[in-house]
Motif scaffolding. Structure first.
Motif, PDB file in Angstrom:
ATOM      1  N   GLY A 185       0.822  -1.212   0.000  1.00 23.99           N
ATOM      2  CA  GLY A 185       0.000   0.000   0.000  1.00 23.99           C
ATOM      3  C   GLY A 185       0.854   1.258   0.000  1.00 23.99           C
ATOM      4  N   LEU A 204      -6.946  -0.338   8.192  1.00 25.47           N
ATOM      5  CA  LEU A 204      -7.757  -0.820   9.306  1.00 25.47           C
ATOM      6  C   LEU A 204      -7.176  -0.442  10.681  1.00 25.47           C
ATOM      7  N   CYS A 343      12.507  -4.229   4.054  1.00 30.98           N
ATOM      8  CA  CYS A 343      12.701  -2.915   3.408  1.00 30.98           C
ATOM      9  C   CYS A 343      11.408  -2.428   2.766  1.00 30.98           C
ATOM     10  N   VAL A 344      11.203  -1.133   2.794  1.00 29.54           N
ATOM     11  CA  VAL A 344      10.072  -0.515   2.087  1.00 29.54           C
ATOM     12  C   VAL A 344      10.689   0.505   1.136  1.00 29.54           C
TER      13      VAL A 344
HETATM   14  P1  NAD Z   1       0.951  -6.216   4.639  1.00 25.38           P
HETATM   15  O1  NAD Z   1       0.640  -7.320   5.562  1.00 25.38           O
HETATM   16  O2  NAD Z   1       2.288  -5.569   4.650  1.00 25.38           O
HETATM   17  O3  NAD Z   1      -0.117  -5.029   4.827  1.00 25.38           O
HETATM   18  C1  NAD Z   1      -1.477  -5.231   4.748  1.00 25.38           C
HETATM   19  C2  NAD Z   1      -2.147  -4.070   5.453  1.00 25.38           C
HETATM   20  O4  NAD Z   1      -3.535  -4.117   5.194  1.00 25.38           O
HETATM   21  C3  NAD Z   1      -1.960  -4.102   6.949  1.00 25.38           C
HETATM   22  O5  NAD Z   1      -1.521  -2.835   7.364  1.00 25.38           O
HETATM   23  C4  NAD Z   1      -3.372  -4.418   7.475  1.00 25.38           C
HETATM   24  O6  NAD Z   1      -3.637  -3.833   8.727  1.00 25.38           O
HETATM   25  C5  NAD Z   1      -4.227  -3.825   6.388  1.00 25.38           C
HETATM   26  N1  NAD Z   1      -5.548  -4.420   6.226  1.00 25.38           N
HETATM   27  C6  NAD Z   1      -5.886  -5.726   6.293  1.00 25.38           C
HETATM   28  N2  NAD Z   1      -7.194  -5.896   6.023  1.00 25.38           N
HETATM   29  C7  NAD Z   1      -7.694  -4.652   5.770  1.00 25.38           C
HETATM   30  C8  NAD Z   1      -8.970  -4.163   5.413  1.00 25.38           C
HETATM   31  N3  NAD Z   1     -10.020  -4.982   5.236  1.00 25.38           N
HETATM   32  N4  NAD Z   1      -9.118  -2.824   5.241  1.00 25.38           N
HETATM   33  C9  NAD Z   1      -8.050  -1.980   5.403  1.00 25.38           C
HETATM   34  N5  NAD Z   1      -6.836  -2.400   5.738  1.00 25.38           N
HETATM   35  C10 NAD Z   1      -6.657  -3.718   5.904  1.00 25.38           C
HETATM   36  O7  NAD Z   1       0.586  -6.786   3.186  1.00 25.38           O
HETATM   37  P2  NAD Z   1       0.853  -6.188   1.743  1.00 25.38           P
HETATM   38  O8  NAD Z   1       1.226  -4.771   1.797  1.00 25.38           O
HETATM   39  O9  NAD Z   1      -0.344  -6.597   0.943  1.00 25.38           O
HETATM   40  O10 NAD Z   1       2.102  -7.017   1.287  1.00 25.38           O
HETATM   41  C11 NAD Z   1       1.973  -8.435   1.122  1.00 25.38           C
HETATM   42  C12 NAD Z   1       3.253  -9.154   1.468  1.00 25.38           C
HETATM   43  O11 NAD Z   1       4.245  -8.870   0.521  1.00 25.38           O
HETATM   44  C13 NAD Z   1       3.775  -8.777   2.839  1.00 25.38           C
HETATM   45  O12 NAD Z   1       4.167  -9.951   3.497  1.00 25.38           O
HETATM   46  C14 NAD Z   1       4.960  -7.932   2.549  1.00 25.38           C
HETATM   47  O13 NAD Z   1       5.980  -8.083   3.503  1.00 25.38           O
HETATM   48  C15 NAD Z   1       5.412  -8.445   1.177  1.00 25.38           C
HETATM   49  N6  NAD Z   1       6.009  -7.318   0.436  1.00 25.38           N
HETATM   50  C16 NAD Z   1       7.271  -6.967   0.698  1.00 25.38           C
HETATM   51  C17 NAD Z   1       7.807  -5.878   0.049  1.00 25.38           C
HETATM   52  C18 NAD Z   1       9.205  -5.467   0.345  1.00 25.38           C
HETATM   53  O14 NAD Z   1       9.927  -6.212   0.975  1.00 25.38           O
HETATM   54  N7  NAD Z   1       9.599  -4.267  -0.056  1.00 25.38           N
HETATM   55  C19 NAD Z   1       7.071  -5.140  -0.842  1.00 25.38           C
HETATM   56  C20 NAD Z   1       5.776  -5.517  -1.059  1.00 25.38           C
HETATM   57  C21 NAD Z   1       5.244  -6.614  -0.408  1.00 25.38           C
END
Ligand code: NAD
Length: 470
Positions: A185, A204, A343-344
């Motif tokens: 996000g 959320l 990392c982000v």
């Molecule tokens: P995430 O778990 O990082 O974030 C999901 C977010 O959505 C959380 O903040 C949660 O509270 C929120 N959320 C959940 N249900 C909700 C709802 N119904 N309404 C509003 N908010 C809600 O997941 P992501 O951002 O989808 O990323 C997926 C995976 O991919 C993660 O495990 C992440 O670590 C990985 N990823 C890593 C990188 C990186 O390393 N740079 C980049 C992208 C994704």
């Protein structure tokens, strides 16, 4: 006669392909089965495409701020989304070719098709030419995960999308609603806002990036809000429907949001269904295949690595687990214990390794917190990248380094040093004793470590921040 391999790896993402390379390096005969694109999520719909798109957005951001460094950029500064996309596709193809040639160099058989376990040591591959049964001594399940979708929401993925679609959009939306203020996000919000999209993020939890250290999240929230991203935290999307060639959302606080597109970024779910787990007697726990520290499932001859085992949903964690699985299978006992950095890739970047302040508090560990604003550094001022800070979490009694969390220019590179320090169990005193080159952003690591000891030289005298039991 069916083909036989020492190891069959199902899935060619950063877990599967690295595990296969390691196993082959250790002398095993290896086949990798892939039903989608070589390289899995990371290479095709994850880390790599997102970083390629973010690089274009970041450059645009820097050019727009060029005058701050006395550089005049003439004419309209604009961008060509189609070119940004085709460059990203080229990057993906180059990396896929890289994996192919690494496989060829180690005589790893890459088989295209849908793999299903058909008993211990047996895998059926449904490919273009029909079904083939392959036998093996060991299977490594590296089947990954898929973006979570919200049940009951419109299924039109041209409007209500996940990162799978959004990374390959042919056009940009005018208005975008991002549901979920996690890593995906935030990276998308940063990128899209820079590209002129009107972005609203609904999260959320009370703050964005809830899994990260609170100060990182608070700082990023301020940065994104200042740039014009509308961040709505502590609210839920109550209703989502298609309307006027876009979507209409109703939030839990009663607000209505009308947009052209929605990006659902609420986490990922393991892709473990339909792979024949029942044929070997494996069960799942909330979809994940649980493993021990050797990446071994309860079934002998079946290992599971990466997102599918739920230990850590990050590409580099999957790769490390792939190496651990390959070592154990080939008779080199190894446990998975690495300090995994996270990392982000927003601009500025965020990076983090080890325990957060909140985790220390929850475990009632007495800590002292050191922090240092990156903007105080000569290098940060010289290059005009003054946002952010480094934060060090120190065990107050043992002096052990527990965690390092950073926000700022290039901190996704700086985290390597922090990861090495944690991996080798350095004390915070030892972190502070290192000589850091001047002028660099890494000097903030020394200052933050010293601050946790009450000894920072480039901060005014102040009390050490102590949290937890006295
Ligand atoms: P995430 O778990 O990082 O974030 C999901 C977010 O959505 C959380 O903040 C949660 O509270 C929120 N959320 C959940 N249900 C909700 C709802 N119904 N309404 C509003 N908010 C809600 O997941 P992501 O951002 O989808 O990323 C997926 C995976 O991919 C993660 O495990 C992440 O670590 C990985 N990823 C890593 C990188 C990186 O390393 N740079 C980049 C992208 C994704």
């Amino acid at each position: 006669m069916s083909r036989h391999f020492d190891i069959v790896v199902i899935g060619s993402g950063p877990g599967g392909y690295v595990g296969a390379l390691k196993a082959a390096q250790l002398g095993a005969s290896v086949a990798v089965i892939e039903r989608g694109c070589l390289g899995g999520t990371c290479l095709n719909v994850g880390c790599i495409p997102s970083k390629a798109l973010l690089a274009s957005a970041h450059l645009l951001h820097q050019i727009r701020h060029a005058s701050e460094l006395g550089v005049t950029v003439g004419g309209d500064v604009s961008f060509d989304w189609a070119k940004i996309q085709s460059r990203k596709d080229r990057v993906i193809r180059m990396l896929q070719n890289g994996v192919k040639s690494l496989f060829a160099g180690r005589k790893i058989e890459l088989i295209a098709g849908d793999a299903k376990l058909a008993g211990v040591g047996r895998v059926v591959v449904e490919g273009k030419a029909g079904a083939e049964e392959i036998t093996c001594n060991n299977v490594i399940l590296a089947v990954g995960s898929r973006p979570a979708r919200i049940p009951g929401w419109p299924e039109d993925s041209s409007i209500v999308c996940t990162s799978d679609e959004a990374l390959h959009w042919k056009t940009l939306p005018g208005k975008l609603l991002i549901v979920g203020g996690g890593i995906i996000g935030c990276e998308f919000a940063c990128m899209m806002q820079t590209l002129g999209v009107e972005v609203t993020v609904v999260e959320l939890m009370p703050r964005i990036l809830p899994e990260l250290d609170c100060h990182l999240a608070e700082a990023m929230q301020k940065i994104l809000a200042k740039r014009g991203v509308k961040l709505l935290t502590g609210v839920k999307v109550q209703e989502m429907k298609l309307a006027d060639a876009g979507a209409q959302a109703v939030l839990s606080d009663g607000q209505g949001v009308s947009v052209d597109r929605v990006l659902v970024a609420v986490g990922r779910r393991p892709a473990t269904e339909g792979i024949g787990l029942e044929s070997v007697g494996l069960t799942v726990d909330r979809g994940f295949i649980r493993v021990d520290d050797h990446m071994q499932t309860p079934v002998k001859g079946v290992s599971c690595i990466g997102d599918a085992n739920g230990r850590c949903l990050l590409a580099h964690a999957a790769s490390e687990q792939g190496v651990v699985a390959a070592m154990n299978i080939t008779g080199k006992p190894t446990v998975y214990h690495a300090a995994i950095p996270s990392c982000v890739y927003t601009f500025p970047e965020i990076s983090s390794v080890g325990m957060t302040q909140e985790q220390a508090q929850a475990k009632k560990i007495p800590v002292s917190i050191g922090s240092f604003p990156i903007g105080y550094l000569g290098k940060a001022m010289a290059v005009g990248e003054t946002e952010g800070f480094v934060k060090v979490i120190r065990h107050r009694e043992s002096g052990e380094l527990l965690g390092i969390h950073m926000l700022g220019h290039n901190v996704t590179e700086l985290i390597a040093a922090a990861g090495a320090m944690l991996h080798h169990k350095l004390s915070v005193r030892e972190v502070a004793d290192v000589v850091y080159a001047h002028p660099t952003i890494s000097e903030s690591l020394k200052e933050a470590a010293e601050d946790s000891l009450g000894e920072a030289l480039h901060l005014p005298p102040r009390k050490v921040i102590r949290i937890g039991a006295q």
